[in-house]
Design an enzyme around this catalytic site. Structure first.
Site, short mmCIF file in Angstrom:
data_model
loop_
_atom_site.label_atom_id
_atom_site.label_comp_id
_atom_site.label_asym_id
_atom_site.label_seq_id
_atom_site.Cartn_x
_atom_site.Cartn_y
_atom_site.Cartn_z
N HIS A 19 0.85 -1.20 0.00
CA HIS A 19 0.00 0.00 0.00
C HIS A 19 0.89 1.24 0.00
CE1 HIS A 19 0.90 0.47 4.22
NE2 HIS A 19 0.31 -0.68 4.55
N HIS A 22 4.12 1.28 2.36
CA HIS A 22 5.26 0.49 1.83
C HIS A 22 5.84 1.19 0.61
CE1 HIS A 22 2.32 -2.80 3.21
NE2 HIS A 22 3.24 -2.73 4.16
N CYS A 127 1.59 -8.17 21.92
CA CYS A 127 0.74 -7.70 20.84
C CYS A 127 1.11 -8.48 19.58
CB CYS A 127 0.90 -6.20 20.58
SG CYS A 127 0.06 -5.69 19.06
N CYS A 130 2.23 -6.30 16.56
CA CYS A 130 3.62 -5.81 16.60
C CYS A 130 4.61 -6.95 16.73
CB CYS A 130 3.85 -4.88 17.79
SG CYS A 130 2.85 -3.41 17.77
N CYS A 144 -2.25 -1.89 23.21
CA CYS A 144 -1.07 -1.62 22.40
C CYS A 144 -1.13 -0.19 21.86
CB CYS A 144 -1.02 -2.62 21.23
SG CYS A 144 0.08 -2.05 19.91
N HIS A 147 -1.51 -0.44 17.75
CA HIS A 147 -2.71 -1.05 17.16
C HIS A 147 -3.99 -0.73 17.92
CE1 HIS A 147 0.53 -3.43 15.32
NE2 HIS A 147 -0.31 -3.52 14.31
N LYS A 296 -6.14 7.12 10.27
CA LYS A 296 -5.13 6.12 9.91
C LYS A 296 -5.57 5.37 8.66
CE LYS A 296 -2.42 3.95 13.40
NZ LYS A 296 -2.25 2.92 14.39
N LYS A 299 -7.39 -1.32 6.40
CA LYS A 299 -8.26 -2.14 5.55
C LYS A 299 -9.71 -1.97 5.97
CE LYS A 299 -6.43 -6.43 3.66
NZ LYS A 299 -6.02 -7.76 4.04
N1 MSP Z 1 8.41 -6.82 8.91
C1 MSP Z 1 8.63 -5.64 9.67
C2 MSP Z 1 9.95 -5.00 9.31
C3 MSP Z 1 11.14 -5.88 9.45
S1 MSP Z 1 12.59 -5.09 8.89
C4 MSP Z 1 13.79 -6.17 9.22
C5 MSP Z 1 7.49 -4.66 9.40
N2 MSP Z 1 6.81 -4.82 8.27
S2 MSP Z 1 5.57 -3.92 7.78
O1 MSP Z 1 5.03 -4.59 6.62
O2 MSP Z 1 4.68 -3.66 8.85
O3 MSP Z 1 6.22 -2.60 7.25
C6 MSP Z 1 6.43 -1.49 8.08
C7 MSP Z 1 7.02 -0.42 7.22
O4 MSP Z 1 6.14 -0.13 6.11
C8 MSP Z 1 7.20 0.92 7.90
O5 MSP Z 1 8.35 1.00 8.68
C9 MSP Z 1 7.24 1.82 6.68
O6 MSP Z 1 8.46 1.63 6.02
C10 MSP Z 1 6.12 1.25 5.84
N3 MSP Z 1 4.80 1.76 6.23
C11 MSP Z 1 3.69 1.01 6.48
N4 MSP Z 1 2.65 1.85 6.74
C12 MSP Z 1 3.05 3.13 6.69
C13 MSP Z 1 2.40 4.39 6.73
N5 MSP Z 1 1.10 4.51 6.95
N6 MSP Z 1 3.15 5.49 6.48
C14 MSP Z 1 4.47 5.42 6.15
N7 MSP Z 1 5.10 4.25 6.08
C15 MSP Z 1 4.51 3.10 6.57
O7 MSP Z 1 7.31 -3.78 10.21
#
Ligand code: MSP
Length: 512
Positions: A19, A22, A127, A130, A144, A147, A296, A299
């Protein structure tokens, strides 16, 4: 800055499809990778997926499949999304890759043998979202903080990493390397955390509760806690691909994350590196969160922005531009379609797109698309425009090196504004009416074509497709940013034929 740069995104969990959040991190790292390459640096850019742990096991269970099949499917979606979006990663790592599993086990073995892993009893608030335990004081109304869901009280025997014994070394390292965590606000947050005693880290899960993980090399009844596994990807992928050159790249390692995963990266990871005998990475670059308007992105609220849909509707580069221009790296930002359309129309359609089409249309109308000579016909205003591009390039590079990506773009747009001003002041369309002034009109358009050529160089890391379209219209080759300073003249020999102008960014109306 060293000549070798190693850039990473987080490894995204395979429990959700890509999304906006990412995409932002991935686009930022892609832009910086393109930028550093263009400056002549040797870049290794890695992204991938994080596939073990409770979360993935639960998601697989909910969709009636095995964790392996589930992870294969979602990981492939991430990879193909980044491919479709032209992300120039050098390696896509999965935490289920053999070489990764091998290094996790090797490091566990080493840290265990050194006496930094012990077996003990632990009860805590967990959690699942997390994948971590929370101390009582970290919870908000018993929930948490991230979340906003109830945590679960889990008590079991597990293995622990003696993270607490690295607290002082970590504080010392942060003091010695004040720009290790950027922007500084996040470094201060980490130093704040470190004012409290650091707890040891539970690094295992009993297989009786969770079997989907990397088995501990010293106890087959346990798998590795997903964070102790996933963070090691930054080494396993690098060494797998770069072998003996690994340490050179590691010296220039920069991780990019959002603030949600600050603690694992700023506390777990450097202490793990210390225990395993590796140097700490160079930079941790932390950005803020994208919210959807006031709320926020989630989904359940049905407000999730998908990169491929944005590409389909508005084009890849305008989405990249919006993400990079709208968010001040480190701060939160809000995504709304109105803001997107407003920025698109102001900066891309009226700004860059309009400038390119005016210059090319005049060139076509007056000189059948052939660039004229500027020799002996230049005026002071021309040198001013050239100077505006020299300044833009210097400022852009400075801001990119400091991660002020939105200001770097602003610097480039200042040069585009200088072009608009130059057109108003030189007024080629008026001069054309006087026969004797027509050679000067040719020179003015020559200068403007040079300005567009440099624009293509400057925007290339941010908007590679647009840079390419611009170059195609100008019939020129790509030029890197490693060139010392913009060289004007020389490229457009008199008679150089331009292609037909096309509209780069047709204006959008609300509702498009
Ligand atoms: N799997 C762990 C990371 C392990 S790294 C060794 C994780 N994954 S995650 O799919 O939840 O991805 C988190 C990351 O996605 C955030 O740190 C950021 O890079 C990105 N984002 C996810 N949602 C976001 C927003 N709403 N805004 C900005 N970036 C965010 O955590």
């Amino acid at each position: 800055m060293t000549d070798r740069v190693y850039l990473t995104t987080p490894l995204y969990y395979v429990n959700a499809e890509p999304h906006l959040g990412h995409t932002y991190t991935t686009v930022v790292v892609d832009t910086l990778a393109r930028y550093h390459r263009s400056c002549g640096r040797d870049v290794f850019f890695m992204t991938g997926t994080d596939e073990h742990g409770d979360k993935i096991a639960a998601a697989a269970h909910a969709s009636d499949t095995t964790p392996r099949t589930y992870a294969d499917r979602i990981s492939a979606i991430f990879r193909s999304t980044w491919d479709t979006c032209g992300i120039t990663y050098d390696h896509f790592i999965r935490t289920t890759d053999d070489y990764h599993v091998a290094l996790v086990q090797e490091i566990l073995e080493r840290v265990h043998a050194a006496g930094d892993i012990y077996f003990g009893d632990y009860g805590g608030n967990y959690c699942v979202g997390c994948e971590r335990f929370y101390a009582e004081r970290e919870l908000v109304d018993g929930k948490c903080p991230d979340h906003e869901t109830e945590t679960e009280w889990i008590k079991e025997e597990n293995y622990f990493f003696k993270m607490s014994s690295y607290q002082d070394r970590l504080i010392g390292h942060l003091e010695k390397h004040p720009d290790m965590i950027r922007p500084a606000g996040y470094k201060n947050e980490v130093l704040g955390l470190l004012r409290e005693p650091l707890e040891d880290l539970c690094i295992s899960r009993p297989k009786s509760r969770l079997a989907w993980g990397i088995e501990l090399p010293f106890d087959e009844n346990y798998v590795t806690y997903v964070w102790f596994d996933a963070l090691i990807n930054y080494l396993s992928g690098l060494y797998h691909l770069k072998g003996e050159q690994g340490p050179d790249y590691w010296a220039g390692a920069q991780h990019f994350i959002a603030k949600d995963i600050l603690k694992p990266h700023a506390v777990f990871w450097p202490t793990m590196l210390m225990a395993a005998g590796y140097p700490v990475y160079h930079h941790l670059n932390v950005h803020g969160y994208w919210n959807m308007g006031e709320s926020k992105m989630s989904k359940s609220l049905g407000n999730v922005i998908r990169p491929l849909e944005m590409k389909e509707r508005f084009g890849l580069d305008s989405f990249r531009y919006f993400l990079l221009r709208e968010m001040a790296f480190g701060m939160d930002s809000s995504f709304t379609e109105d803001a997107f359309i407003a920025r698109f129309n102001a900066d891309l359609s009226n700004g860059l797109g309009n400038l390119a089409s005016r210059v090319l249309a005049m060139q076509k109308k007056y000189f059948a698309g052939r660039v004229q000579s500027a020799e002996g016909l230049t005026e002071a205003l021309d040198a001013e425009l050239e100077a505006a591009f020299v300044t833009a390039e210097t400022e852009m590079k400075e801001h990119m090196d400091n991660l002020a990506i939105h200001v770097a773009l602003e610097a480039v747009w200042k040069a585009l504004n200088a072009c608009d001003k130059y057109i108003v002041e030189t007024a080629p369309f008026k001069l054309w009416k006087e026969e004797s002034q027509r050679p000067r009109v040719g020179a003015i358009l020559h200068v403007l074509c040079d300005a567009l050529r440099h624009t293509a160089r400057l925007i290339d890391p941010f908007m590679p497709e647009t840079a390419e379209r611009l170059r195609n219209m100008l019939s020129v080759h790509p030029e890197p940013l490693s060139l010392a300073a913009p060289a004007w003249g020389g490229v457009f020999v008199p008679g150089h034929q331009l292609a037909d102008p096309e509209s780069l960014f047709p204006r959008l109306d609300v509702g498009d």
